[in-house]
Design a protein around this motif. Structure first.
Motif, PDB file in Angstrom:
ATOM      1  N   GLY A  86      10.499  -5.576  12.320  1.00 48.12           N
ATOM      2  CA  GLY A  86       9.785  -4.758  11.137  1.00 48.12           C
ATOM      3  C   GLY A  86      10.971  -4.769  10.404  1.00 48.12           C
ATOM      4  O   GLY A  86      11.107  -4.971   8.720  1.00 48.12           O
ATOM      5  N   SER A  87      12.114  -4.164  10.718  1.00 47.70           N
ATOM      6  CA  SER A  87      13.172  -3.795   9.683  1.00 47.70           C
ATOM      7  C   SER A  87      14.085  -5.013   9.304  1.00 47.70           C
ATOM      8  O   SER A  87      14.161  -5.105   8.095  1.00 47.70           O
ATOM      9  CB  SER A  87      14.107  -3.153  10.765  1.00 47.70           C
ATOM     10  N   ALA A  88      14.057  -6.169  10.003  1.00 45.01           N
ATOM     11  CA  ALA A  88      14.795  -7.513   9.532  1.00 45.01           C
ATOM     12  C   ALA A  88      13.836  -8.094   8.341  1.00 45.01           C
ATOM     13  O   ALA A  88      14.148  -8.504   7.322  1.00 45.01           O
ATOM     14  CB  ALA A  88      14.833  -8.269  10.700  1.00 45.01           C
ATOM     15  N   THR A  89      12.489  -8.057   8.672  1.00 44.22           N
ATOM     16  CA  THR A  89      11.692  -8.607   7.829  1.00 44.22           C
ATOM     17  C   THR A  89      11.797  -7.850   6.453  1.00 44.22           C
ATOM     18  O   THR A  89      11.827  -8.157   5.199  1.00 44.22           O
ATOM     19  CB  THR A  89      10.244  -8.524   8.262  1.00 44.22           C
ATOM     20  N   GLN A  90      11.668  -6.376   6.663  1.00 41.43           N
ATOM     21  CA  GLN A  90      11.661  -5.482   5.431  1.00 41.43           C
ATOM     22  C   GLN A  90      13.008  -5.812   4.519  1.00 41.43           C
ATOM     23  O   GLN A  90      13.131  -5.985   3.247  1.00 41.43           O
ATOM     24  CB  GLN A  90      11.683  -3.977   5.631  1.00 41.43           C
ATOM     25  N   MET A  91      14.213  -5.949   5.370  1.00 37.98           N
ATOM     26  CA  MET A  91      15.473  -6.054   4.700  1.00 37.98           C
ATOM     27  C   MET A  91      15.670  -7.560   3.907  1.00 37.98           C
ATOM     28  O   MET A  91      16.078  -7.832   2.745  1.00 37.98           O
ATOM     29  CB  MET A  91      16.689  -5.927   5.571  1.00 37.98           C
ATOM     30  N   SER A  92      15.073  -8.423   4.597  1.00 36.24           N
ATOM     31  CA  SER A  92      15.356  -9.962   4.142  1.00 36.24           C
ATOM     32  C   SER A  92      14.094 -10.182   3.159  1.00 36.24           C
ATOM     33  O   SER A  92      14.649 -10.910   2.138  1.00 36.24           O
ATOM     34  CB  SER A  92      15.101 -10.861   5.225  1.00 36.24           C
ATOM     35  N   THR A  93      13.005  -9.598   3.006  1.00 33.70           N
ATOM     36  CA  THR A  93      11.828  -9.795   1.978  1.00 33.70           C
ATOM     37  C   THR A  93      11.791  -8.993   0.885  1.00 33.70           C
ATOM     38  O   THR A  93      11.194  -9.199   0.010  1.00 33.70           O
ATOM     39  CB  THR A  93      10.441  -9.962   2.660  1.00 33.70           C
ATOM     40  N   GLY A  94      12.191  -7.718   1.432  1.00 39.18           N
ATOM     41  CA  GLY A  94      12.006  -6.823   0.389  1.00 39.18           C
ATOM     42  C   GLY A  94      10.557  -5.995   0.315  1.00 39.18           C
ATOM     43  O   GLY A  94      10.254  -5.494  -0.737  1.00 39.18           O
ATOM     44  N   GLN A  95       9.910  -6.446   1.323  1.00 33.37           N
ATOM     45  CA  GLN A  95       8.345  -5.962   1.342  1.00 33.37           C
ATOM     46  C   GLN A  95       8.184  -5.012   2.494  1.00 33.37           C
ATOM     47  O   GLN A  95       8.659  -5.388   3.584  1.00 33.37           O
ATOM     48  CB  GLN A  95       7.710  -7.249   1.313  1.00 33.37           C
ATOM     49  N   PHE A  96       7.342  -4.236   2.442  1.00 35.58           N
ATOM     50  CA  PHE A  96       7.005  -3.289   3.669  1.00 35.58           C
ATOM     51  C   PHE A  96       6.182  -4.297   4.537  1.00 35.58           C
ATOM     52  O   PHE A  96       5.470  -4.845   4.318  1.00 35.58           O
ATOM     53  CB  PHE A  96       6.039  -2.263   3.207  1.00 35.58           C
ATOM     54  N   SER A  97       6.578  -3.860   6.014  1.00 35.27           N
ATOM     55  CA  SER A  97       5.934  -4.835   6.825  1.00 35.27           C
ATOM     56  C   SER A  97       5.739  -3.612   7.931  1.00 35.27           C
ATOM     57  O   SER A  97       5.423  -2.776   7.916  1.00 35.27           O
ATOM     58  CB  SER A  97       7.102  -5.687   7.326  1.00 35.27           C
ATOM     59  N   LEU A  98       5.618  -4.430   9.320  1.00 35.32           N
ATOM     60  CA  LEU A  98       5.029  -3.460  10.409  1.00 35.32           C
ATOM     61  C   LEU A  98       6.079  -3.999  11.563  1.00 35.32           C
ATOM     62  O   LEU A  98       6.497  -4.995  11.597  1.00 35.32           O
ATOM     63  CB  LEU A  98       3.777  -4.076  10.583  1.00 35.32           C
ATOM     64  N   PRO A  99       6.177  -3.011  12.475  1.00 42.12           N
ATOM     65  CA  PRO A  99       6.993  -3.381  13.704  1.00 42.12           C
ATOM     66  C   PRO A  99       6.095  -4.654  14.449  1.00 42.12           C
ATOM     67  O   PRO A  99       4.896  -4.883  14.409  1.00 42.12           O
ATOM     68  CB  PRO A  99       6.617  -2.280  14.902  1.00 42.12           C
ATOM     69  N   ASP A 100       6.960  -5.577  15.008  1.00 39.48           N
ATOM     70  CA  ASP A 100       6.570  -6.876  15.706  1.00 39.48           C
ATOM     71  C   ASP A 100       6.505  -8.059  14.810  1.00 39.48           C
ATOM     72  O   ASP A 100       6.421  -9.098  15.079  1.00 39.48           O
ATOM     73  CB  ASP A 100       5.376  -6.755  16.385  1.00 39.48           C
ATOM     74  N   ASN A 438      15.607   0.639   3.086  1.00 34.96           N
ATOM     75  CA  ASN A 438      15.563  -0.912   3.316  1.00 34.96           C
ATOM     76  C   ASN A 438      15.044  -2.031   2.618  1.00 34.96           C
ATOM     77  O   ASN A 438      15.435  -3.235   2.649  1.00 34.96           O
ATOM     78  CB  ASN A 438      15.872  -1.082   4.850  1.00 34.96           C
ATOM     79  N   THR A 439      13.622  -1.629   1.993  1.00 35.71           N
ATOM     80  CA  THR A 439      13.015  -2.842   1.272  1.00 35.71           C
ATOM     81  C   THR A 439      13.842  -2.918  -0.106  1.00 35.71           C
ATOM     82  O   THR A 439      13.522  -3.789  -0.734  1.00 35.71           O
ATOM     83  CB  THR A 439      11.441  -2.192   1.072  1.00 35.71           C
ATOM     84  N   GLN A 440      14.743  -2.034  -0.504  1.00 35.96           N
ATOM     85  CA  GLN A 440      15.338  -2.220  -1.486  1.00 35.96           C
ATOM     86  C   GLN A 440      16.549  -3.066  -1.584  1.00 35.96           C
ATOM     87  O   GLN A 440      17.079  -3.595  -2.478  1.00 35.96           O
ATOM     88  CB  GLN A 440      15.877  -0.915  -2.311  1.00 35.96           C
ATOM     89  N   LEU A 441      17.061  -3.561  -0.384  1.00 31.71           N
ATOM     90  CA  LEU A 441      18.113  -4.058  -0.222  1.00 31.71           C
ATOM     91  C   LEU A 441      18.112  -5.688  -0.510  1.00 31.71           C
ATOM     92  O   LEU A 441      19.023  -5.916  -1.331  1.00 31.71           O
ATOM     93  CB  LEU A 441      18.491  -4.183   1.451  1.00 31.71           C
ATOM     94  N   LYS A 442      17.056  -6.339  -0.569  1.00 36.06           N
ATOM     95  CA  LYS A 442      17.139  -7.689  -0.999  1.00 36.06           C
ATOM     96  C   LYS A 442      17.131  -7.846  -2.236  1.00 36.06           C
ATOM     97  O   LYS A 442      17.815  -8.587  -3.072  1.00 36.06           O
ATOM     98  CB  LYS A 442      15.748  -8.252  -0.678  1.00 36.06           C
ATOM     99  N   ASP A 443      16.878  -6.711  -3.276  1.00 36.19           N
ATOM    100  CA  ASP A 443      16.636  -6.583  -4.549  1.00 36.19           C
ATOM    101  C   ASP A 443      18.153  -6.294  -4.906  1.00 36.19           C
ATOM    102  O   ASP A 443      18.897  -6.872  -5.998  1.00 36.19           O
ATOM    103  CB  ASP A 443      15.731  -5.754  -5.370  1.00 36.19           C
ATOM    104  N   LYS A 444      18.960  -5.476  -4.207  1.00 35.40           N
ATOM    105  CA  LYS A 444      20.428  -5.110  -4.362  1.00 35.40           C
ATOM    106  C   LYS A 444      21.199  -6.464  -4.205  1.00 35.40           C
ATOM    107  O   LYS A 444      22.020  -6.806  -5.005  1.00 35.40           O
ATOM    108  CB  LYS A 444      20.727  -3.850  -3.472  1.00 35.40           C
TER     109      LYS A 444
END
Length: 461
Positions: A86-100, A438-444
């Motif tokens: 979930g964390s890698a997905t949120q960081m790489s896409t900038g979108q809220f996700s879920l564990p797994d 961490n969802t802001q990282l992709k935009d940064k």
């Protein structure tokens, strides 16, 4: 007239200050590497006698001191605590996700990640992991599946993604079962395929696929037992060699993945060495960035694991006598605030304690004695910790707890926490200080790479 010249100068200066953009992004993720793990390692280097650090300062500490530092949260759409997927997905896409979830938002829709956006702009991309490349973090940067457990699907998607560099463990997912022909397909797509340290060092070409273990790569503490397996540093050097051929630039994700594994095990020595593997990689990355000044290095974690720290303890009479006999200093009569020698003891360890226990369990039942466990653990630790008070040597959790108690090393958990994390940006690019999510990282990252315009003052209002 002078007033207008001054205004023009200020405007030009402001524009030029905003105009600095990166061509290359190196995103370094220490899996599970929360603030406690970072401090645990940096303090160990400061207060031990590691000959590799004559100035008593880790490269991590130097890196932080030369960078912009921010703090961020990592909760998912519905949970306070996250996993690596979930964390890698949120960081790489900038979108809220879920564990797994891998590469999907919380509703289950595939979301474009930073690697795909980089490729659309003509940049090269790559992922490195010293665990295995189909694990959650690298998968979150190159794949889109509902569950991190779909490792064969992830492997195929990685090859189909056209990523220029894929390095780590996980050979079985590219060569067995439904993917038994995947390596042949990868070769047809232009990948140079390597499987050991020597092949990696001499590899040429514009696409590189390196798979150095059937599943996860060895722990760094056991690197001497696996001399043919490249380290994180070796893989970083090879990746930079390949990716830097693209004049338009590149995005590289470097995962120090086994930090998390050691922290889950509450193994102080293994945790120290995994951090050491990352620390020895940082100079390679900063040297590249210093030579190629249009390079941003961002170091962070996906989540926090374990939370190691030394803590004082009150000793009984026998323990006090033993400490005094060794010349250790106690306060208040029976309070042990932990001697600095424990930092040196971390470096003496040479095996992962979990693996030592696995070897112990393989012994015939009649040989699984307290004396055998004592001897095996002493050899792995590199010094003696008395385990004679343990009644059952096959109770590994009790053995591990006794070892940590003897060290004065406490752990908050063997799992993940929701603790706030540290983000470190090297290269002088704006936008990475303060508190964020961490969802802001992709935009940064996109702004630092010049893919989006900085917001105007009107937009910020």
């Amino acid at each position: 007239m002078k007033k207008w010249v001054l205004v023009l100068f200020v405007c030009v200066f402001a524009f030029s200050a905003q105009a600095k953009t990166a061509k290359n992004l190196i995103w370094v993720i220490g899996d599970g590497m929360g603030p406690s793990a970072m401090g645990f390692f940096m303090e160990a280097i400061r207060n031990s006698h590691n000959p590799a650090y004559p100035d008593k300062q880790s490269y991590l500490e130097k890196f932080i001191n030369a960078s912009d530092v921010g703090l961020y949260f990592n909760n998912t759409h519905v949970s306070i605590v996250t996993d690596s997927a979930g964390s890698a997905t949120q960081m790489s896409t900038g979108q809220f996700s879920l564990p797994d979830y891998i590469g999907q938002d919380y509703s289950g829709l595939d979301v474009k990640n930073i690697m795909e956006e980089a490729q659309a702009r003509g940049l090269s991309v790559g992922v490195i992991s010293d665990a295995y490349v189909t694990d959650a973090t690298p998968a979150g940067f190159l794949s889109h599946v509902r569950s991190r457990k779909q490792k064969y699907d992830i492997a195929r998607q990685m090859i189909d993604s056209g990523a220029d560099v894929i390095l780590g463990g996980g050979l079985k997912y590219f060569s067995k079962g439904e993917n038994k022909k995947l390596l042949k397909e990868a070769k047809k797509k232009g990948y140079t395929i390597v499987k050991n340290k020597k092949q990696l060092a001499s590899a040429k070409g514009k696409k590189l696929l390196g798979l150095f273990a059937d599943e996860a790569m060895p722990f760094y503490i056991e690197k001497d037992l696996n001399p043919n397996v490249p380290t994180l540093k070796d893989m970083a050097q090879a990746a930079l060699r390949v990716l830097s051929q693209n004049e338009k630039g590149f995005v590289l994700m470097v995962e120090a993945g086994k930090i998390d594994w050691a922290l889950h095990e509450n193994d102080g020595g293994a945790s120290y060495y995994e951090m050491l593997g990352l620390d020895e990689t940082l100079p390679v990355l900063t040297a590249f960035a210093d030579k190629n000044e249009d390079t941003l290095i961002y170091l962070n974690a996906d989540h926090e694991t374990g939370v190691p720290a030394f803590s004082y303890r009150h000793l009984d009479e026998d323990q006090v006598k033993h400490k005094n006999a060794q010349g250790e200093m106690l306060y208040g009569g029976n309070t042990d605030y932990i001697d600095y020698k424990e930092f040196d003891n971390l470096a003496k360890q040479n095996r992962v304690l979990f693996y030592v226990n696995e070897d112990f369990k393989k012994l015939p039942k009649e040989k699984q004695t307290p004396a055998a466990m004592q001897a095996m653990m002493d050899k792995a630790l590199g010094y003696h910790i008395d385990l004679s008070s343990l009644q059952d040597p096959t109770d590994y959790e009790a053995v591990k707890q006794r070892i940590n108690q003897a060290k004065g090393l406490s752990w908050n958990t063997g799992a993940h926490t929701s603790g706030m994390l540290i983000g470190v940006a090297y290269g002088g690019y704006d936008g990475f200080t303060g508190v964020y999510h961490n969802t802001q990282l992709k935009d940064k990252m996109s702004r630092a790479l010049g893919w989006t315009q900085l917001p105007s003052e009107e937009d910020e209002d």
